[in-house]
Structures are given as C-alpha cells and as structure tokens.
Design an enzyme around this catalytic site. Structure first.
Site, PDB file in Angstrom:
ATOM      1  N   ASP A  25     -66.808   8.477  -6.229  1.00  0.00           N
ATOM      2  CA  ASP A  25     -67.798   7.656  -5.548  1.00  0.00           C
ATOM      3  C   ASP A  25     -67.020   6.740  -4.614  1.00  0.00           C
ATOM      4  O   ASP A  25     -65.860   6.388  -4.888  1.00  0.00           O
ATOM      5  CB  ASP A  25     -68.613   6.849  -6.563  1.00  0.00           C
ATOM      6  CG  ASP A  25     -69.949   6.413  -6.006  1.00  0.00           C
ATOM      7  OD1 ASP A  25     -70.126   6.474  -4.780  1.00  0.00           O
ATOM      8  OD2 ASP A  25     -70.813   6.011  -6.792  1.00  0.00           O
ATOM      9  N   CYS A  26     -67.610   6.348  -3.503  1.00  0.00           N
ATOM     10  CA  CYS A  26     -66.865   5.693  -2.440  1.00  0.00           C
ATOM     11  C   CYS A  26     -66.204   4.395  -2.903  1.00  0.00           C
ATOM     12  O   CYS A  26     -66.871   3.483  -3.392  1.00  0.00           O
ATOM     13  CB  CYS A  26     -67.770   5.447  -1.240  1.00  0.00           C
ATOM     14  SG  CYS A  26     -68.273   6.990  -0.449  1.00  0.00           S
TER      15      CYS A  26
END
Length: 519
Positions: free
Chosen positions: A64-65
C-alpha cells in the site's frame, strides 16, 4: 492488532484467498498495519508462505502506498531504513508504491542485508506481469487495446451501466405502503436535505471524473414539480435555523422526500466515524419535516456505512426508508426511478446496521469475530444482539415466495484411508472431519429453489442461501452466507434457481486452531 488463527482462516483471509485462488488475480497489496506483531509487508509467513505458497499467486505483491516507509518511520519496526527495505523484499514484497525501496535497497545490498538474487526475484515477479500485459510487444497503438481513446469513454453503454448499477444497489429498508409515489397523486414533491442536490458526494472516493451528474433533485424533477429546501448547509448540519423553510415546503407539497446521510467529510479513508447516528441536527430535521408534511414522508440515506435511524424506523410519519449508498453519477435518476416505481428495488443490505449502543461495546483494537466476556462479536455471523436492520435485509414492491424444489437428503464424506494407516486420528476431532483429509471434488450438493412472484409487479429477487452448522459445534458461526443469486421474475410467474453447494467450501467451519473441518 492481534488476530487468532481461527479468525484469520475463518474470516479475514477468506476474501483474499478467493481472489487469488478463484479469481486468478495478478497482484495482491499488503497493508500498513501490523498483524500479530508483524507488518504485513514484512511478514514472510503471509507473503511467501500463504499468498504464494498455499494460494499460488501468479503475479506480484505490492505495498500500500508508503506503507514500507510507515513501517520504519512510524512503527519503528527496524533500527535502520535499509533493514526495513531488506525485510520487506526478503519477506516477498515485489513492488513498493512509494520511494522507500528506490532509496534504500542499494544500501541494503551493500551492507549484506539483501542479495541481488532477492531483488531479481522481485523484479521477475513484476516484469512477468508486464510481459503478460504486452508492455514489451512493440508500438502500443498496434496492440489489441492501442486504439482506445477519449471517444471510448462515457459512451451510452457506459452511462447505462452506471444507471443500472445504481438502481440495483438501492435498498428499500421500510415501506408502509406510500411507495411507489404516483405522478398523478403526488404532483408536487418537497425535496429536502443536505444531500438532496449533491453531485460529487454520490461517487464516494477512489473514483475518476464522472461523465455527468444527475442529482436526486434533478432526477425527481423529471417526474414531477419539485420544491427544494436544503434544511442544512452540509451533512454536518450544525444549525437548525433553516428548518422552518423546510417545514413550510413539506406542509404544502403532496409528498416529501428527505435525502440525508453522510459524505467524505464524515466517513473516509482518513476519517473514522465516532458514532452511528446521523450527524448534527439531521435527526431533528427529519422529525420536524415528517410532522409538518401534508403527504407521505420518505427518507433516503446516502452513506457507505450503517446509520442508526431507529427513530425513523419506528416513526409512523416516516412511511418509507431507502438506502442508496453512494450511487454514482446516475444516482439521482436511480433514486427517482425507485421512488416512482419505474424500478422495483431488489437490493439487500451488505452489512448489519447496528444501534448506536453497539459502538461502546466494540473497541477499535479488538478484531475478534466471536463474542466473549461483554464483547458482542462482529457481523451477522456471530453478533446476536439487537439491530436496526439485519444483514441481507431489503424489501420490494412485490412479494416473493421461495420453496425448495430439489435437494439431496444426505451426503457421504469419505476419509482418506491412509490416515488410519499412519494413525492420524486427529481428522475426527470433535466429530468434525478435516477438509484436507477428504476428497472435496466429489462433495457437491445440487439444490433447486423455486422463486415465485406472487405480487402484481415484475421484480428482481436476490436469493440468499445460508448454511447453519450443528448446534454442537461451539466455535462455529451462527450462520453464514454461502451463495446469492439475482433472479428477475415476472408477476405471477416462477423461476427455478440451481445452486451447487460444495461441502468443503460452503459447509465447513474453522476450529480454534485455524483448521477447517466439516462438522
């Protein structure tokens, strides 16, 4: 957060496993949080052991970023940033959504924390998917999808799909007989509420640019004359000074539609709700308008999560309640179509709507599914307390009758005879057979269910099939949804739905050790 082996195997891993094993996805994203003391992006048991090893992911794993950066900067999982970089890649992470690995991977290799072979494996997993997508096949315009451009966006088919999705997603929660409205009897409709004329609110978050919008006010105006009053300046509804205008509108209209609820200022990825009630003075607005309304009062709710609207459920002056979710660009058209009977609603609630009192009993940090010592449990599968509306609830303008037309009465489950030769009798623990110790391919039960429309209006019925384990299995859920089917049935006719129930997948339960068994 601490999650038991039972809850992981029984609940949390289930949808991801289905996506990988049955959906054949090409990528899985690991999250920001830690599970049982390990960041998910640095957990080799999860990434290499479960996702690649047991589920056989044919693709790449992406973070996830900025979650790799969060693991070091916020969670302080390692002493140095290069140790975090090494931990994630060695655990099975292939691609970082963010700059962290680009900055620290080289240093991790030079310090001996990571090998070039580890990096090559991650690159191979990522580039293999790119190759399958044809990204190295030459000039993009010469490829199968190279001709796509702006003219292929917002086509009539796309717009119709958006409208149909909105129609199918609307759930009729309550109807005392006032819906559908009549264009001949309800010639003037008061449209009231902070969400009555919204546009971008309807697409929620993680959405692209809409082709165009039809707000609820605009949609209703296509059917009848409307009188509009927002009542509140926004969904926070921190003042009631505009309520008088809304009451006057309702007093002079043939029907009143209140469009209330939430938006991204109340619930979003970055914003958690602290309660389940309507924000601010929204409840007061609904009650006062319903008291003043000359005709029927319909409450329409926009939200992503459940709202405790018990007050409206039991208020006879609120004759109907609709939940529209965040219905997308055509939401206003879909809402109006349901209100006036052009569309017969067939949606079902995808979650339990809990009362406000539930919030105080469920700590945000407790991820347990099952009830214990004052903790009520989560979801319809384990929670047995009061609800505002139950999971799967949804009404129609017609009436359906379901009947079981064909079903086997028994099923023989054969145990692998090699287990007895090795004296592995744990398969029969608690009179429940371990799923991996039987031949699951042969354990299928065909069910034939007749759905009859006994009302006067054509409609679509969502058939929900649940399984309920024996009461003797103490660690099992109360019941669980195993299949659903939407079936359109003309008034006065019948449709037969055929469902294959697989014993290993649909009738099994997970014991306290995380082992799936057939009781």
């Amino acid at each position: 957060m601490q999650v038991s082996k039972q809850d992981l195997a029984d609940t949390y891993n289930v949808p991801f496993k289905a996506c990988v094993v049955e959906g054949k996805v090409a990528s899985v994203m690991c999250s920001y949080n830690q599970v049982n003391g390990k960041p998910t992006c640095a957990d080799p048991d999860l990434l290499k052991g479960t996702i690649r090893g047991q589920w056989h992911l044919n693709g790449y794993i992406v973070s996830d970023c900025d979650s790799v950066g969060v693991m070091y900067d916020t969670q302080h999982f390692t002493v140095t940033p290069e140790e975090s970089a090494a931990a994630t890649i060695k655990a099975g992470l292939d691609l970082d959504c963010g700059p962290f690995l680009a900055i620290y991977t080289d240093l991790a290799i030079r310090r001996g924390l990571l090998t070039v072979t580890d990096v090559d494996m991650a690159l191979a997993n990522t580039i293999t998917v790119q190759m399958r997508l044809g990204m190295f096949d030459g000039e993009p315009s010469a490829q199968p999808y190279g001709h796509l451009g702006p003219r292929h966006v917002c086509t009539p088919n796309h717009k119709q799909l958006a409208l149909e999705a909105a129609r199918q997603g609307i759930v009729l929660l309550k109807n005392s007989g006032s819906l559908p409205l009549s264009t001949s009897r309800h010639r003037t409709v008061a449209v009231i509420g902070p969400n009555s004329d919204v546009t971008e609110t309807m697409i929620g978050n993680y959405a692209g640019v809409a082709c165009d919008y039809t707000s609820p006010l605009k949609g209703i105006s296509r059917y009848v004359r409307t009188v509009h009053q927002a009542g509140c300046s926004n969904v926070a509804c921190k003042a009631n000074n505009l309520f008088g205008f809304a009451e006057v509108a309702a007093r002079h209209a043939d029907a009143t539609v209140l469009i209330m609820g939430l938006d991204q200022s109340i619930e979003a990825e970055f914003k958690d709700r602290t309660g389940l009630l309507l924000p601010g003075y929204q409840q007061e607005l609904v009650t006062r308008v319903a008291q003043a309304s000359k005709g029927p009062t319909i409450l329409v709710l926009m939200s992503g999560g459940p709202i405790d609207v018990s007050f409206a459920k039991y208020d006879r002056r609120v004759s109907a309640i609709l939940w529209a979710g965040y219905p997308g660009q055509a939401g206003g058209t879909a809402i109006a179509d349901v209100l006036f009977g052009t569309t017969n609603p067939g949606g079902k609630l995808p979650m339990t709507w809990y009362p406000q009192s539930y919030v105080a009993k469920v700590p945000m940090t407790n991820m347990g599914m099952r009830p214990s010592r004052g903790y009520p449990g989560r979801t319809y599968r384990f929670y047995k307390g009061p609800v505002v509306f139950p999971f799967g609830h949804g009404l129609s303008y017609t009436n359906f009758k379901q009947s079981l037309a064909l079903a086997p009465t028994d099923l023989s489950v054969l145990i692998n005879t090699n287990l007895f030769a090795t004296k592995n009798y744990s398969t029969l623990s608690s009179n429940a057979i371990r799923v991996k110790h039987t031949n699951c391919d042969s354990l299928s039960l065909p069910l034939h269910i007749d759905v009859e429309n006994i009302g006067n209006m054509d409609g679509t019925h969502t058939l929900l099939l649940f399984s309920e384990p024996p009461a003797s299995v103490k660690w099992s859920p109360n019941k669980q949804l195993i299949s659903f089917h939407r079936v359109h049935v003309v008034a006065g006719s019948k449709q037969r739905v055929k469902i294959d129930v697989h014993a290993c997948k649909h009738l099994s339960v997970v014991d306290e050790f995380g082992i799936r068994r057939i009781p």
